[in-house]
Design a protein around this motif. Sequence first.
Motif, PDB file in Angstrom:
ATOM      1  N   PHE A 168     -12.994  -9.574 -20.379  1.00 24.90           N
ATOM      2  CA  PHE A 168     -12.451 -10.683 -21.142  1.00 24.90           C
ATOM      3  C   PHE A 168     -13.554 -11.467 -21.830  1.00 24.90           C
ATOM      4  CE2 PHE A 168      -9.074 -10.343 -17.778  1.00 24.90           C
ATOM      5  CZ  PHE A 168      -8.073  -9.896 -18.618  1.00 24.90           C
ATOM      6  N   GLU A 169     -14.602 -10.805 -22.266  1.00 24.64           N
ATOM      7  CA  GLU A 169     -15.727 -11.522 -22.873  1.00 24.64           C
ATOM      8  C   GLU A 169     -15.322 -12.222 -24.167  1.00 24.64           C
ATOM      9  OE1 GLU A 169     -17.861  -7.767 -25.070  1.00 24.64           O
ATOM     10  OE2 GLU A 169     -18.477  -8.295 -23.069  1.00 24.64           O
ATOM     11  N   PHE A 170     -14.258 -11.774 -24.812  1.00 21.32           N
ATOM     12  CA  PHE A 170     -13.797 -12.407 -26.054  1.00 21.32           C
ATOM     13  C   PHE A 170     -13.252 -13.816 -25.816  1.00 21.32           C
ATOM     14  CE2 PHE A 170     -10.193 -10.191 -24.307  1.00 21.32           C
ATOM     15  CZ  PHE A 170      -9.133 -11.052 -24.500  1.00 21.32           C
ATOM     16  N   LEU A 171     -12.999 -14.169 -24.552  1.00 21.10           N
ATOM     17  CA  LEU A 171     -12.509 -15.508 -24.237  1.00 21.10           C
ATOM     18  C   LEU A 171     -13.640 -16.531 -24.173  1.00 21.10           C
ATOM     19  CD1 LEU A 171      -9.852 -14.724 -21.473  1.00 21.10           C
ATOM     20  CD2 LEU A 171      -9.453 -15.283 -23.866  1.00 21.10           C
ATOM     21  N   GLY A 172     -14.874 -16.069 -24.080  1.00 20.00           N
ATOM     22  CA  GLY A 172     -16.017 -16.975 -24.023  1.00 20.00           C
ATOM     23  C   GLY A 172     -16.175 -17.682 -22.686  1.00 20.00           C
ATOM     24  N   ILE A 173     -15.644 -17.089 -21.630  1.00 24.91           N
ATOM     25  CA  ILE A 173     -15.741 -17.680 -20.295  1.00 24.91           C
ATOM     26  C   ILE A 173     -17.084 -17.275 -19.693  1.00 24.91           C
ATOM     27  CG2 ILE A 173     -14.730 -17.709 -17.979  1.00 24.91           C
ATOM     28  CD1 ILE A 173     -12.076 -16.846 -19.397  1.00 24.91           C
ATOM     29  N   PRO A 174     -17.833 -18.221 -19.121  1.00 25.85           N
ATOM     30  CA  PRO A 174     -19.100 -17.856 -18.474  1.00 25.85           C
ATOM     31  C   PRO A 174     -18.877 -16.797 -17.393  1.00 25.85           C
ATOM     32  CG  PRO A 174     -18.881 -20.238 -18.608  1.00 25.85           C
ATOM     33  CD  PRO A 174     -17.578 -19.649 -19.054  1.00 25.85           C
ATOM     34  N   GLU A 175     -19.822 -15.866 -17.286  1.00 32.56           N
ATOM     35  CA  GLU A 175     -19.653 -14.705 -16.412  1.00 32.56           C
ATOM     36  C   GLU A 175     -19.507 -15.073 -14.934  1.00 32.56           C
ATOM     37  OE1 GLU A 175     -22.193 -10.722 -15.378  1.00 32.56           O
ATOM     38  OE2 GLU A 175     -22.361 -11.584 -17.377  1.00 32.56           O
TER      39      GLU A 175
ATOM     40  N   LYS B 210      -3.735 -19.016 -19.412  1.00 36.64           N
ATOM     41  CA  LYS B 210      -3.710 -20.017 -20.475  1.00 36.64           C
ATOM     42  C   LYS B 210      -4.690 -19.651 -21.598  1.00 36.64           C
ATOM     43  CE  LYS B 210      -4.195 -24.984 -21.215  1.00 36.64           C
ATOM     44  NZ  LYS B 210      -4.496 -26.278 -20.596  1.00 36.64           N
ATOM     45  N   ALA B 211      -5.908 -19.231 -21.218  1.00 37.58           N
ATOM     46  CA  ALA B 211      -6.914 -18.835 -22.214  1.00 37.58           C
ATOM     47  C   ALA B 211      -6.437 -17.628 -23.022  1.00 37.58           C
ATOM     48  CB  ALA B 211      -8.243 -18.534 -21.529  1.00 37.58           C
ATOM     49  N   LEU B 212      -5.805 -16.668 -22.360  1.00 37.46           N
ATOM     50  CA  LEU B 212      -5.283 -15.488 -23.064  1.00 37.46           C
ATOM     51  C   LEU B 212      -4.166 -15.871 -24.032  1.00 37.46           C
ATOM     52  CD1 LEU B 212      -5.244 -12.880 -20.174  1.00 37.46           C
ATOM     53  CD2 LEU B 212      -6.606 -12.740 -22.260  1.00 37.46           C
ATOM     54  N   ILE B 213      -3.279 -16.750 -23.607  1.00 37.93           N
ATOM     55  CA  ILE B 213      -2.168 -17.182 -24.467  1.00 37.93           C
ATOM     56  C   ILE B 213      -2.697 -17.902 -25.697  1.00 37.93           C
ATOM     57  CG2 ILE B 213      -0.209 -18.778 -24.603  1.00 37.93           C
ATOM     58  CD1 ILE B 213       0.467 -17.935 -21.708  1.00 37.93           C
ATOM     59  N   ILE B 214      -3.705 -18.743 -25.522  1.00 42.06           N
ATOM     60  CA  ILE B 214      -4.291 -19.455 -26.664  1.00 42.06           C
ATOM     61  C   ILE B 214      -4.877 -18.462 -27.665  1.00 42.06           C
ATOM     62  CG2 ILE B 214      -6.207 -20.968 -27.332  1.00 42.06           C
ATOM     63  CD1 ILE B 214      -5.638 -22.550 -24.717  1.00 42.06           C
ATOM     64  N   LYS B 215      -5.585 -17.433 -27.172  1.00 38.29           N
ATOM     65  CA  LYS B 215      -6.152 -16.418 -28.071  1.00 38.29           C
ATOM     66  C   LYS B 215      -5.059 -15.653 -28.806  1.00 38.29           C
ATOM     67  CE  LYS B 215     -10.634 -16.408 -27.883  1.00 38.29           C
ATOM     68  NZ  LYS B 215     -11.485 -16.565 -29.040  1.00 38.29           N
ATOM     69  N   ILE B 216      -3.998 -15.314 -28.090  1.00 43.36           N
ATOM     70  CA  ILE B 216      -2.889 -14.580 -28.710  1.00 43.36           C
ATOM     71  C   ILE B 216      -2.221 -15.446 -29.778  1.00 43.36           C
ATOM     72  CG2 ILE B 216      -0.591 -13.613 -28.289  1.00 43.36           C
ATOM     73  CD1 ILE B 216      -1.681 -12.648 -25.559  1.00 43.36           C
ATOM     74  N   GLU B 217      -2.017 -16.735 -29.476  1.00 44.74           N
ATOM     75  CA  GLU B 217      -1.412 -17.650 -30.450  1.00 44.74           C
ATOM     76  C   GLU B 217      -2.257 -17.742 -31.717  1.00 44.74           C
ATOM     77  OE1 GLU B 217      -0.965 -21.360 -28.384  1.00 44.74           O
ATOM     78  OE2 GLU B 217       0.992 -20.816 -27.579  1.00 44.74           O
TER      79      GLU B 217
END
Length: 132
Positions: free
Chosen positions: A99-106, A117-124
Amino acid sequence: MYTIIESYENQQTLSVKLSWSHYCELLNISDQNARGFYQQESINSNWSVRELKRQIETSLFERLILSDGSSNKKKVLELANQGVQYSKPNDILKDPYVFEFLGIPENKPMLEKDLEKALIIKIEKFLLELGR
């Protein structure tokens, strides 16, 4: 004169463990350690050609070497030569999600609801870019 193709063992066909497309991608890598790493990870993690290409383009090998200094460099070079050693049956069954495209620290622990929530925001955002 030594060529990259000579680094592969003599087999009936190159595609014993990987597809021809995998080998075409691997032949573009000049560093023997990096090529070995990507080859072993492709076999062990059952990467598709698209996933292999993505890992090469995002410099996974180089990022792993730089991440924790010299001790990590030894581990990555071992992976390049031997591949991942599985110690438990669960290690074989796990299918990693990237999920590196979400920009979450490793190394940041995350709750499932926060990931959702982060995935839904990206999809939106993606759907809004498409227009109607």
